[in-house]
Design an enzyme around this catalytic site. Sequence first.
Site, PDB file in Angstrom:
ATOM      1  N   TYR A 107     -65.231  -2.659 -89.495  1.00  0.00           N
ATOM      2  CA  TYR A 107     -64.618  -3.153 -90.501  1.00  0.00           C
ATOM      3  C   TYR A 107     -65.406  -3.878 -91.498  1.00  0.00           C
ATOM      4  O   TYR A 107     -66.130  -4.927 -91.346  1.00  0.00           O
ATOM      5  CB  TYR A 107     -63.286  -4.290 -89.899  1.00  0.00           C
ATOM      6  N   LYS A 135     -63.461   1.142 -91.455  1.00  0.00           N
ATOM      7  CA  LYS A 135     -62.248   0.409 -92.304  1.00  0.00           C
ATOM      8  C   LYS A 135     -62.815  -0.039 -93.509  1.00  0.00           C
ATOM      9  O   LYS A 135     -63.445  -1.090 -93.359  1.00  0.00           O
ATOM     10  CB  LYS A 135     -61.524  -0.334 -91.490  1.00  0.00           C
TER      11      LYS A 135
END
Length: 314
Positions: free
Chosen positions: A152, A180
């Site tokens: 992330y 992400k």
Amino acid sequence: MTDFATSSSADRPTTPDKPLFGTLLTAMITVFAEDGSVDLEGTAAVASRLVDDGCDGLVVCGTTGEYSTMTDEENLSVFRAVKDAVGSRVPLLAGTGSNDTEHSRYLSRAAEQIGMDGLLIVTPYYNKPTQAGVEAHFRSLADSVDLPIMLYDIPGRTGIPIATETLISLAGHPNIVAVKDAKADLLAATRVLAETDLLYYSGDDGLTLPWMSLGAAGLVGVTTHVATAEYRRLIDAVRAGDLGTAQRLNLDLEPVVRATMTRAPGAVAAKTILMWQGKLPHNTVRLPHVPPTEAEAALIRADLEGSIVSGTIE
């Protein structure tokens, strides 16, 4: 671990038919009772509704899930509750990131034992390590589990990005399979997509269409709590090559994204809108979050008025 199929970079620029974690993932809220305790039944109900409405993957106890204000046992209890509710239907990613590598290792191993299908691990925050430290952190965690990991990358929260070269290097680890992205550097991501097999997921709800045009697998979103079916149609239109429909839906969703992501923190706004939609009994959050002020709530309502979801708002 559930055997969710993936494919190699040879399939690009077409998105894989069955990306590892799905194409429409919601970074789920955690439902709290009015006294602030974790409402496991309510959280499981949210998960079931999201899947019913079109999500083919979920992130549990990420930022929007307020994991950082929950105890380890509370986080693990939410993993179990969501796993029991929908774990046979969609892949589930456990948010196990921390700025403490050993703490993250404990949560990651516990999530694996519970039966989660993957991990979402955020860049270590506050410490501001070097890129060598960032890479060592992720490699150490990836070595500790036998689960696929989504990194992330959100420098707005962590203070540092995951550098392009770091991502390319980490892509060589067999357990690191996806990113992400919430830094919106499309050019840098294009290089990573070209040079690695990493699956990319938009971490910015309003950039889903441009991300997918580059070959991203889909979205890990927050606005998807309140417009799940509309995001399902948008992603399906992109994957079907129906650019006109995707563009129209993207424009239709803009005020909903504005309401959910710009007026108050995502968890706060999402819970408030869900309450207005009759899907939550209240919008309890944990400090340091607080419910929206009257002025913030008025702005959220104004954004939603006449929007694609206005008919769902009480």
